[in-house]
Design a protein around this motif. Structure first.
Motif, mmCIF file in Angstrom:
data_model
loop_
_atom_site.group_PDB
_atom_site.id
_atom_site.type_symbol
_atom_site.label_atom_id
_atom_site.label_comp_id
_atom_site.label_asym_id
_atom_site.label_seq_id
_atom_site.Cartn_x
_atom_site.Cartn_y
_atom_site.Cartn_z
ATOM 1 N N VAL A 86 1.286 -1.102 -0.014
ATOM 2 C CA VAL A 86 0.145 0.210 0.191
ATOM 3 C C VAL A 86 1.264 0.856 -0.451
ATOM 4 C CG1 VAL A 86 -1.731 1.204 0.889
ATOM 5 C CG2 VAL A 86 -2.195 -1.241 1.179
ATOM 6 N N LEU A 87 0.015 2.319 -0.786
ATOM 7 C CA LEU A 87 1.333 3.237 -1.435
ATOM 8 C C LEU A 87 0.607 4.684 -0.433
ATOM 9 C CD1 LEU A 87 3.505 2.395 -4.376
ATOM 10 C CD2 LEU A 87 4.081 1.967 -2.364
ATOM 11 N N ASP A 88 1.510 5.572 -0.411
ATOM 12 C CA ASP A 88 0.615 7.061 -0.303
ATOM 13 C C ASP A 88 0.811 7.364 -1.158
ATOM 14 O OD1 ASP A 88 3.434 7.542 -0.329
ATOM 15 O OD2 ASP A 88 3.910 7.899 1.470
ATOM 16 N N ARG A 89 -0.026 8.846 -1.584
ATOM 17 C CA ARG A 89 0.208 9.506 -2.639
ATOM 18 C C ARG A 89 1.794 9.828 -3.083
ATOM 19 N NH1 ARG A 89 1.488 14.898 -1.407
ATOM 20 N NH2 ARG A 89 2.654 15.486 0.767
ATOM 21 N N HIS A 90 2.597 9.279 -2.197
ATOM 22 C CA HIS A 90 3.947 9.897 -3.410
ATOM 23 C C HIS A 90 4.070 8.490 -4.365
ATOM 24 C CE1 HIS A 90 5.249 13.147 -0.932
ATOM 25 N NE2 HIS A 90 5.008 12.669 0.336
ATOM 26 N N GLY A 91 3.510 7.272 -4.314
ATOM 27 C CA GLY A 91 3.714 6.275 -4.486
ATOM 28 C C GLY A 91 4.909 5.772 -5.210
#
Length: 388
Positions: A86-91
């Motif tokens: 699972v990644l955040d908005r930074h990818g």
């Protein structure tokens, strides 16, 4: 096109270098990791470019890093162990770099004087031209070959291309195919997860409906048992009343019979008296007693049919037919829940007399057995039981 592979003697640490080289292969591009190298939460490593390709394939609507639109992140699965990342908005740019692996790659490149797989390539020799290395690729036959085979051999009329060019092209195609396959596996896994959740929901809903169905039929059976007990009690009361009356008549007739028998016995003994004077002294009194006893009127006998209990016959055929028509009603769960809430409120405010199906207090308990009122009351009990 056949070719042979020759192995030259290697140094003592060559095997260790080969093993180290295998550990530095990216599972996506199948080449040595290219910096920067990112480490996933499952402790597997990927080239950041390869990780971004897999992530973009799994999240086609996710904006690239250079876009001005802020994305909410996304997810993809590790190609090695299928662990969900699972990644955040930074990818993928939010993943931590594995500096240790990058340093090992630098040391390996310094210690190795050849590119990846060069030892194997040096030993690939043409079978027809044993002194020639495999250095070109026949596009027509789709096999690697040597330059002499193109000039003089079987591939002189074929179209060829440099081996490194085809090598890079097919490596890129395979890498893209792997990325697409991983993304497709993610979508399939998501569908499987959804269907598993549907199965669990079906089991939960079925279990709940089974409980409700059991409760309602148990409530219906309770109403029937309650009514049966009331009717049996009414029947027992009528039986007791009739038995008391008939037994009272039996006692009355028995007392009369006993007195009459004693009087007959006394009269017979008097008639056996041989002396006329003694007989006449008692005869007048006995004659009066016999006459009086014969004129005694006893209570009336029970009327014909008094012993019959047919008036307590209950007709349940229409109720049984009604019970057989009980069936599921599609889309009625919400309405039934509302009815249950309303019934609970009514039962909480109603007194004990209002809940009893016997009718008004003081009424004859046998009136409920009449054909005109039986069907209405029993149907109302069935309705109440099913609503409970």
């Amino acid at each position: 096109m056949n070719f042979t592979v020759g192995f030259k003697p290697l140094l003592g640490d060559a095997h260790s270098m080969d093993n180290l080289e295998k550990q530095l292969i990216c599972p996506i591009c199948l080449e040595m990791f290219s910096k920067p190298v990112v480490i996933l939460p499952c402790q597997h490593n990927l080239c950041r470019k390869c990780a971004n390709d897999v992530f973009q394939a799994s999240n086609p609507l996710w904006q690239s890093r250079g876009s001005t639109t802020v994305s909410s992140g996304g997810r993809f699965r590790c190609p090695s162990c299928r662990h969900e990342v699972v990644l955040d908005r930074h990818g993928v740019y939010g993943l931590q770099r594995n500096l240790l692996v990058e340093n090992i790659i630098d040391i390996y490149k310094q210690e190795s004087s050849r590119p990846l797989h060069s030892k194997a390539e040096q030993h690939l020799m043409c079978e027809e031209h044993e002194e020639e290395k495999i250095n070109i690729y026949c596009l027509s036959c789709e096999v690697p070959t040597c330059s002499l085979c193109k000039v003089f051999g079987a591939h002189k009329d074929c179209e060829v291309a440099p081996l490194p060019t085809i090598y890079k092209r097919q490596k890129s195609e395979l890498s893209d195919g792997i990325a697409m396959l991983v993304a497709g596996n993610d979508r399939v896994q998501a569908v499987i997860t959804q269907m598993e959740e549907v199965c669990q929901t079906i089991e939960d809903n079925s279990r709940r409906q089974k409980q409700l169905l059991t409760q309602r039929f148990e409530a219906l059976c309770a109403v029937l048992e309650e009514r049966k007990a009331e009717l049996l009690q009414a029947l027992a009361r009528e039986q007791e009343q009739k038995l008391q009356r008939v037994r009272g008549l039996i006692r009355q007739y028995g007392d009369h019979l006993e007195a009459s028998s004693k009087l007959v016995e006394s009269a017979i003994q008097s008639m056996e008296e041989p002396q006329m004077a003694l007989y006449l002294q008692q005869a007048k009194e006995l004659i009066n007693k016999v006459g009086t006893m014969s004129k005694v009127e006893l209570a009336g006998r029970p009327e014909p049919g008094y012993e019959s209990m047919d008036q307590f016959t209950v007709s349940v055929e229409h109720v049984a037919e009604m019970l057989r028509t009980i069936d599921f009603q599609a889309g009625a769960s919400g309405e039934e829940e509302d009815e249950e809430v309303a019934l609970e409120g009514e039962e909480g405010s109603a007194g004990p007399e209002e809940e009893r199906p016997d009718g008004p207090e003081g009424a004859d308990p046998l009136c409920s057995l009449s054909p005109c009122g039986e069907g209405k009351q029993q149907s109302s009990w069935v309705t109440r039981a099913t609503k409970r």
